[in-house]
Scaffold this active site. Structure first.
Site, PDB file in Angstrom:
ATOM      1  N   HIS A  36       0.816  -1.216   0.000  1.00  0.00           N
ATOM      2  CA  HIS A  36       0.000   0.000   0.000  1.00  0.00           C
ATOM      3  C   HIS A  36       0.851   1.268   0.000  1.00  0.00           C
ATOM      4  O   HIS A  36       1.588   1.532   0.953  1.00  0.00           O
ATOM      5  CB  HIS A  36      -0.913  -0.025   1.243  1.00  0.00           C
ATOM      6  CG  HIS A  36      -1.896   1.078   1.302  1.00  0.00           C
ATOM      7  ND1 HIS A  36      -1.588   2.337   1.737  1.00  0.00           N
ATOM      8  CD2 HIS A  36      -3.219   1.102   0.971  1.00  0.00           C
ATOM      9  CE1 HIS A  36      -2.654   3.105   1.691  1.00  0.00           C
ATOM     10  NE2 HIS A  36      -3.665   2.378   1.231  1.00  0.00           N
ATOM     11  N   ASP A  37       0.767   2.036  -1.105  1.00  0.00           N
ATOM     12  CA  ASP A  37       1.333   3.392  -1.183  1.00  0.00           C
ATOM     13  C   ASP A  37       2.835   3.466  -0.909  1.00  0.00           C
ATOM     14  O   ASP A  37       3.306   4.464  -0.344  1.00  0.00           O
ATOM     15  CB  ASP A  37       0.601   4.330  -0.226  1.00  0.00           C
ATOM     16  CG  ASP A  37      -0.780   4.717  -0.737  1.00  0.00           C
ATOM     17  OD1 ASP A  37      -1.202   4.188  -1.780  1.00  0.00           O
ATOM     18  OD2 ASP A  37      -1.447   5.542  -0.082  1.00  0.00           O
ATOM     19  N   ARG A  88      -8.763  15.069  -6.867  1.00  0.00           N
ATOM     20  CA  ARG A  88      -8.124  15.147  -5.551  1.00  0.00           C
ATOM     21  C   ARG A  88      -9.099  15.658  -4.504  1.00  0.00           C
ATOM     22  O   ARG A  88      -9.106  15.191  -3.363  1.00  0.00           O
ATOM     23  CB  ARG A  88      -6.883  16.029  -5.618  1.00  0.00           C
ATOM     24  CG  ARG A  88      -6.060  15.973  -4.344  1.00  0.00           C
ATOM     25  CD  ARG A  88      -4.624  16.358  -4.563  1.00  0.00           C
ATOM     26  NE  ARG A  88      -3.895  16.349  -3.294  1.00  0.00           N
ATOM     27  CZ  ARG A  88      -3.433  15.260  -2.702  1.00  0.00           C
ATOM     28  NH1 ARG A  88      -3.599  14.083  -3.287  1.00  0.00           N
ATOM     29  NH2 ARG A  88      -2.808  15.327  -1.549  1.00  0.00           N
ATOM     30  N   LYS A 123      -4.549   4.824  -7.065  1.00  0.00           N
ATOM     31  CA  LYS A 123      -5.110   5.103  -5.736  1.00  0.00           C
ATOM     32  C   LYS A 123      -5.720   6.501  -5.727  1.00  0.00           C
ATOM     33  O   LYS A 123      -5.046   7.479  -6.037  1.00  0.00           O
ATOM     34  CB  LYS A 123      -3.980   4.999  -4.701  1.00  0.00           C
ATOM     35  CG  LYS A 123      -4.400   5.273  -3.275  1.00  0.00           C
ATOM     36  CD  LYS A 123      -5.013   4.043  -2.639  1.00  0.00           C
ATOM     37  CE  LYS A 123      -5.381   4.328  -1.198  1.00  0.00           C
ATOM     38  NZ  LYS A 123      -4.277   4.892  -0.420  1.00  0.00           N
TER      39      LYS A 123
END
Length: 221
Positions: A36-37, A88, A123
């Site tokens: 994740h990320d 965003r 994501k």
């Protein structure tokens, strides 16, 4: 509205992981690993010489290697380098422009770069499920367990674990393969997941569960 600089802190040991409330067992035939990320932008909060960063990446690599041996699919999340302000949206209020100001740091950590056959999901929000194909990846492979490692423990990792639970996917949060802004937030995330929606375990236990279950009879993993 920007990521804070993070001082290294000791990752929790196996003995410090919160006890599970449910008797779920991790199994390679049911699991997908989510890294994740792990983009340079997010890891930069720890600094290149951070012991915490090094430990996190080593644990994540150990998990990925175990998944490779066990035939477990590996999925990554990565925010796009350039995001339309409408995409965003409210993230800007909390975190500013994010990668919009540092698009050159969008790449994933080199030691954990995706390989052919891995899946990289775009994501958009804290949850890795939001506007992504993660649910379809799980369904298409007939898998109902999600192993979560990466950053940040109390933000995307925790929220993704919770949404997995709400989709009837068993989340396994690897407590020493995630990191946060400080140890207090880290521990709070682990306790919350263990108490409400998933199992928290250490990387060694996860590797052991994956490789032992995947080993042929009479073969030690």
């Amino acid at each position: 509205m920007t990521l804070p600089a993070v001082d290294s802190y000791p990752l929790p040991t196996a003995a410090e992981m919160p006890a599970p409330r449910v008797p779920w067992t991790l199994h390679p035939d049911r699991a997908v690993l989510l890294l994740h990320d792990l983009q340079e932008h997010f890891l930069d909060a720890y600094g290149e010489r951070s012991a915490l960063r090094a430990q996190l990446l080593r644990a994540a690599l150990r998990l990925r290697d175990a998944c490779d041996r066990a035939g477990v699919p590996v999925v990554y999340t990565a925010q796009p380098a350039h995001q339309d302000p409408a995409d965003r949206a409210l993230l800007t209020d909390f975190w500013g422009e994010g990668l919009g100001r540092r698009p050159h740091r969008a790449q994933l950590a080199p030691d954990l770069a995706p390989r052919e056959g891995d899946t990289v999901l775009t994501k958009w929000r804290y949850s890795a499920f939001h506007r992504s194909e993660l649910a379809q990846v799980l369904a298409a492979s007939g898998r109902d367990q999600l192993v979560v490692a990466g950053v940040y423990a109390g933000i995307g990792c925790q929220v993704t674990a919770c949404e997995a639970f709400m989709r009837d996917v068993q989340p396994f949060l690897v407590g020493d393969a995630v990191a946060d802004f400080d140890r207090e937030r880290h521990d709070t995330a682990l306790r919350w997941v263990a108490g409400t929606c998933g199992v928290v375990l250490d990387a060694a236990s996860a590797v052991r569960a994956l490789t032992t279950a995947a080993a042929p009879a009479g073969v030690l993993a």
